[in-house]
Design a protein around this motif. Structure first.
Motif, PDB file in Angstrom:
ATOM      1  N   GLU A  96     -29.098  19.784  -8.139  1.00  0.00           N
ATOM      2  CA  GLU A  96     -27.759  19.230  -8.372  1.00  0.00           C
ATOM      3  C   GLU A  96     -26.734  19.872  -7.446  1.00  0.00           C
ATOM      4  OE1 GLU A  96     -24.401  18.798 -11.886  1.00  0.00           O
ATOM      5  OE2 GLU A  96     -26.285  19.831 -12.309  1.00  0.00           O
ATOM      6  N   HIS A 109     -27.548  18.436  -3.712  1.00  0.00           N
ATOM      7  CA  HIS A 109     -27.406  17.017  -3.417  1.00  0.00           C
ATOM      8  C   HIS A 109     -26.092  16.410  -3.901  1.00  0.00           C
ATOM      9  CE1 HIS A 109     -31.838  17.586  -3.180  1.00  0.00           C
ATOM     10  NE2 HIS A 109     -31.610  16.940  -2.050  1.00  0.00           N
ATOM     11  N   ARG A 110     -25.546  16.880  -5.005  1.00  0.00           N
ATOM     12  CA  ARG A 110     -24.332  16.268  -5.530  1.00  0.00           C
ATOM     13  C   ARG A 110     -23.060  17.033  -5.196  1.00  0.00           C
ATOM     14  NH1 ARG A 110     -26.716  15.150 -11.426  1.00  0.00           N
ATOM     15  NH2 ARG A 110     -28.314  13.656 -10.827  1.00  0.00           N
ATOM     16  N   HIS A 111     -23.207  18.322  -4.858  1.00  0.00           N
ATOM     17  CA  HIS A 111     -22.016  19.136  -4.648  1.00  0.00           C
ATOM     18  C   HIS A 111     -21.950  19.775  -3.267  1.00  0.00           C
ATOM     19  CE1 HIS A 111     -20.761  18.694  -8.794  1.00  0.00           C
ATOM     20  NE2 HIS A 111     -22.034  18.847  -9.125  1.00  0.00           N
TER      21      HIS A 111
END
Length: 123
Positions: free
Chosen positions: A84, A87-89
């Protein structure tokens, strides 16, 4: 049955050595165990066996312990959090120069993930 044996790799290095066995294809044609071993039309036949180094043997023993098995059951939670972050932050590569910029980016990414978790647990 081998016509030649060779040892490949360096001694006293953390990498594994291999023993390579070379066989005469003419003998392989008449061998009773040729099924799955000898392919018709092959010009040479070799087989190699890896000799484990001390580090690999120690790691294999450690992987058999109950401590390792307990830790591996918890690993998926940590890996999901790392995924997470990456890839998301945007924690997969640095967007600014210097150590201070990298520290700031890491702190902001971890802060935002923790804030999301706090809000999820509250609501």
């Amino acid at each position: 049955m081998a016509i030649r044996k060779a040892r490949q790799g360096k001694k006293s290095v953390a990498k594994n050595q291999t023993d390579t066995y070379y066989f005469d294809v003419e003998k392989c044609k008449f061998c009773p165990f040729r099924e799955g071993c000898y392919k018709s039309g092959a010009k040479s036949k070799s087989y190699f066996v890896s000799t484990k180094s001390n580090e690999h043997n120690e790691q294999a023993k450690f992987q058999e312990t109950n401590d390792f098995k307990e830790k591996s059951k918890e690993r998926y939670k940590i890996e999901a959090k790392n995924s997470e972050l990456k890839h998301r932050h945007g924690y997969d590569f640095s967007t600014s120069l210097g150590l201070v910029g990298m520290e700031m980016q890491g702190a902001m990414a971890i802060f935002s993930v923790n804030l999301k978790r706090i809000l999820k647990l509250m609501g």
